[in-house]
Design an enzyme around this catalytic site. Structure first.
Site, PDB file in Angstrom:
ATOM      1  CE  LYS A  87      35.160  37.912  59.099  1.00  0.00           C
ATOM      2  NZ  LYS A  87      34.544  36.769  58.390  1.00  0.00           N
ATOM      3  CB  SER A 162      35.550  37.751  54.575  1.00  0.00           C
ATOM      4  OG  SER A 162      34.890  37.066  55.632  1.00  0.00           O
ATOM      5  CB  SER A 186      34.787  33.948  55.807  1.00  0.00           C
ATOM      6  OG  SER A 186      34.477  34.557  54.579  1.00  0.00           O
TER       7      SER A 186
END
Ligand code: GLN
Length: 509
Positions: A87, A162, A186
């Site tokens: 990420k 997210s 997330s």
């Protein structure tokens, strides 16, 4: 189906086994994933857009090095040579780290996050950096400054957020493993939307050093995978005490991978259905899958009971005061002076530079939260907002503690709905915040939680969430594995991803 596609379909542990036995090389495995990324990822218009940056060169160099070391008989980490995606919230030397924000466009970190260091030491080729909502604020990945990520099960839908990029990289076979971060859901909410397994470790299990801070008391770093065993193996690799993170726990985490024994008997375990998360506001299709999952766990020997967590309804408003408050303070460092991009307006003064930089560099959602957080922390309002929210946090923690007196673990759907359409909640922040109603309480309490696929509703994945007491991450994986085994058996042995729509079974979209 080509050989290339076959390799990407293996689980990470299967890949590791084939690498160890010499049946495949890391170079061909890594190349297969890079080929798949280049075939289907594209940008938000042409592909699923899970990646913001792909680093073929570095990934292949590491792969070749692993192959050479293995040929020489070197002692390697069991996952050495298995590629991974990161990420884009974890700082990574040699690759840009943007947090999906304009303010950090093209920014290169001078140091590695601890999790990245561990991944490099274990020699997992890093394929690239994945898309997210700007600074991890959002539930759809639509708040990325670089365009949204699409859900591979239905490209008109969001992948959740997210961490939509990491979830889609794994769901669409561009990577067997990925790193995510979870402040309010997330990792788990995108897990639910994409059919991936995602775990939020106990707070302090995995170092936050080098994970760009959103809300420090809630932030966690965790694994994204297609199976529970893969997630546990990755969690074990990245966990451990880190002197660079003062909140990291002094504990060994070598009990995680062993906890996953396929089809393990759950006899003697009591699992509590959270009453507040099992009805109103949850889609019928989601609840149906959830009920089916409970039956699978009963079949595995668990006793299912109902428990009440009376303060849970106040967790969401408390989270949306605490999280923006901490974020408003953490994001003060993007001032156009220390690092990141700088906008110099006419008649520049330091104040004008800061203001112009932040006005252009941050997107709407980030600004919304900075304003909210600054307001909640301001003198005169602090007690009414931030102070009250902290009290609610304590009540939620006590609810969990009381529940764990009665049951070993808790279970609920991960999200109230399956993946929503792109654009559906873009102009309605409150509706978007409600996505996290089931996930954010565990961040407030610091306890481990995992989302595991529980089936399909109208051809979209549904996630089931298992929460365990702090530091009992192994128990969470054990129950998750039993659910996974039961689900597979109920589909005649087919693994969940064989249900993926045809479009993604070939290399071309
Ligand atoms: N969707 C939640 C939020 O927007 C959680 C984000 C996260 O876990 N990083 O705050």
């Amino acid at each position: 189906m080509t050989q290339t596609t076959d390799l990407t379909r293996l689980t990470a542990l299967q890949m590791a086994e084939k690498l160890q036995s010499g049946e495949i090389t890391s170079k061909e495995l890594t190349q297969a994933h890079l080929d798949r990324i280049h075939a289907i990822d594209g940008d938000a218009e042409s592909g699923v857009h899970a990646f913001l940056h792909v680093n073929d060169k570095e990934a292949l160099e590491v792969a070749v090095e692993v192959d050479q070391l293995r040929a020489q008989g070197a002692e390697l980490h069991p996952l050495a040579g298995v590629p991974i995606a990161i990420k884009d919230l974890l700082v990574t030397v040699g690759q840009p780290t943007t947090a999906a924000s304009t303010i950090l466009k093209d920014w290169m970190s001078p140091y590695d996050a601890t999790v990245i260091r561990k991944i490099r030491e274990a020699k997992l080729p890093i394929l690239g950096k994945t898309n997210l909502d700007e600074f991890a604020m959002g539930s759809t990945t639509e708040f990325s400054a670089y365009g949204p990520t699409r859900n591979p099960w239905d490209t008109n839908r969001v992948p959740g957020g997210s961490g939509g990029g990491s979830a889609v990289a794994v769901a669409a076979f561009m990577a067997p493993l990925a790193i995510g971060t979870d402040t309010g859901g997330s990792i788990r909410q995108p897990g639910s939307f994409t059919g991936t397994v995602g775990a939020k470790p106990t707070y302090g299990s995995v170092s936050r050093y080098g994970a760009i801070a959103m809300a420090s008391s809630l932030d966690t770093v965790g694994p994204v995978a297609r199976t529970v065993a893969d997630a546990a193996a990755l969690h074990e690799l990245i966990a451990g005490h880190d002197p660079h993170d003062s909140t990291s726990l002094q504990r060994e985490w070598d009990d995680l991978a062993p906890a996953v024994v396929a089809g393990e008997d759950l006899t003697g375990l009591k699992i509590g259905v959270i009453e507040e998360l099992d009805g109103e506001g949850f889609d019928a299709g989601v609840l149906e899958c959830f009920q089916a999952s409970l039956r699978l766990l009963e079949d595995a020997g668990a006793e299912i009971v109902r428990v009440a967590l009376p303060h849970l309804k106040a967790a969401l408003p408390a989270y949306y005061l605490i999280m923006p408050s901490e974020a408003s303070s953490n994001l003060a460092r993007y001032d156009g002076v220390r690092y990141g991009n700088r906008v110099v307006p006419e008649q520049a003064t330091i104040d004008r530079v800061m203001s112009a930089t932040r006005a252009t560099g941050f997107g709407d959602e980030v600004k919304r939260r900075i304003i909210l957080g600054t307001y909640a922390l301001s003198a005169g309002y602090y007690d009414a907002y931030y102070g009250s929210a902290q009290k609610v946090r304590t009540l939620v923690q006590r609810d969990f503690a009381a529940a764990f007196e009665k049951v070993d673990a808790l279970i609920s759907p991960t999200t109230p709905t399956t993946a929503i359409a792109l654009g559906e909640e873009l102009d309605d922040p409150i509706a978007m915040y409600l996505n996290d109603v089931a996930t954010l309480p565990s961040n407030l309490a610091g306890i481990p939680a995992i989302s595991v696929p529980g089936g399909l509703a109208s051809n979209m994945p549904v996630g089931v969430q298992i929460q365990a007491p702090a530091t009992e991450d192994a128990l969470m994986y054990r129950i998750g594995a039993a659910l996974e085994t039961g689900l597979k058996a109920s589909h005649d042995g087919a693994d969940f991803f064989s249900l993926l729509p045809n479009a993604y079974e070939s290399d071309a979209r």
